[in-house]
Motif scaffolding. Structure first.
Motif, mmCIF file in Angstrom:
data_model
loop_
_atom_site.group_PDB
_atom_site.id
_atom_site.type_symbol
_atom_site.label_atom_id
_atom_site.label_comp_id
_atom_site.label_asym_id
_atom_site.label_seq_id
_atom_site.Cartn_x
_atom_site.Cartn_y
_atom_site.Cartn_z
ATOM 1 N N LEU A 1 -9.200 -29.362 -28.347
ATOM 2 C CA LEU A 1 -9.032 -29.749 -26.951
ATOM 3 C C LEU A 1 -10.110 -30.754 -26.552
ATOM 4 N N ILE A 2 -9.691 -31.810 -25.886
ATOM 5 C CA ILE A 2 -10.602 -32.875 -25.463
ATOM 6 C C ILE A 2 -10.814 -32.777 -23.961
ATOM 7 N N CYS A 3 -12.046 -32.984 -23.525
ATOM 8 C CA CYS A 3 -12.320 -33.038 -22.092
ATOM 9 C C CYS A 3 -13.163 -34.279 -21.804
ATOM 10 N N GLU A 4 -13.052 -34.754 -20.587
ATOM 11 C CA GLU A 4 -13.873 -35.878 -20.148
ATOM 12 C C GLU A 4 -14.990 -35.324 -19.278
ATOM 13 N N VAL A 5 -16.212 -35.664 -19.626
ATOM 14 C CA VAL A 5 -17.386 -35.147 -18.931
ATOM 15 C C VAL A 5 -18.056 -36.277 -18.167
ATOM 16 N N LYS A 6 -18.435 -36.003 -16.913
ATOM 17 C CA LYS A 6 -19.202 -36.948 -16.108
ATOM 18 C C LYS A 6 -20.670 -36.534 -16.161
ATOM 19 N N PHE A 7 -21.557 -37.519 -16.269
ATOM 20 C CA PHE A 7 -22.992 -37.230 -16.311
ATOM 21 C C PHE A 7 -23.763 -38.452 -15.849
ATOM 22 N N SER A 8 -25.029 -38.254 -15.539
ATOM 23 C CA SER A 8 -25.842 -39.380 -15.090
ATOM 24 C C SER A 8 -26.826 -39.848 -16.161
ATOM 25 N N ASP A 9 -27.098 -39.005 -17.158
ATOM 26 C CA ASP A 9 -28.065 -39.371 -18.180
ATOM 27 C C ASP A 9 -27.742 -38.600 -19.450
ATOM 28 N N MET A 10 -27.885 -39.242 -20.605
ATOM 29 C CA MET A 10 -27.664 -38.577 -21.870
ATOM 30 C C MET A 10 -28.964 -38.508 -22.629
ATOM 31 N N ASP A 11 -29.353 -37.313 -23.041
ATOM 32 C CA ASP A 11 -30.554 -37.115 -23.834
ATOM 33 C C ASP A 11 -30.237 -37.526 -25.271
ATOM 34 N N THR A 12 -30.931 -38.493 -25.797
ATOM 35 C CA THR A 12 -30.634 -38.994 -27.129
ATOM 36 C C THR A 12 -31.657 -38.556 -28.163
#
Length: 123
Positions: free
Chosen positions: A111-122
């Motif tokens: 199952l695929i979902c679309e996630v909204k976020f403001s910053d990605m920890d890399t």
């Protein structure tokens, strides 16, 4: 960049004071991820705690994050119904991930979902 400031053309800047004539418009990023599991709710009133999310990188499924907010009760209930159809016994990542003591329930990463976020920890 976190976002931009939009202001009414006739407004002036006043240090230490916020007005409705100056708006902070945050940048919102989105990403499609695979649902690889969910954690049990540790609070009453929710169907699950958070989704356990993954992505493929060079043909290897990697853990990217958990997402536990933004769901209504009805959405959580419906999603949990779908997730229970894909339950698997083994961790799809093939290694232990840090869920901060929360109990995982693994699902086949279909199952695929679309996630909204403001910053990605890399890290």
């Amino acid at each position: 960049m976190e976002g931009v400031i939009a202001k009414h053309t006739e407004s002036t800047y006043t240090p230490g004071y916020r007005s409705e004539k100056w708006l902070k418009v945050k940048a919102v990023l989105t990403e499609e991820t695979l649902i690889c599991g969910y954690t049990d709710s540790d609070k009453g009133g929710t169907w699950f705690g958070s989704l356990i999310l993954g992505m493929y990188a060079e043909n290897t499924l990697i853990y990217v994050s958990n997402c536990g907010s933004g769901f209504s009760q009805d959405e959580q209930e419906g999603l949990l119904e779908q997730l229970k159809k894909h339950v698997v016994a083994e961790n799809p990542f093939g290694k232990k991930i840090n869920l901060k003591g929360r109990k995982p329930n693994w699902v086949s990463p279909q199952l695929i979902c679309e996630v909204k976020f403001s910053d990605m920890d890399t890290k």
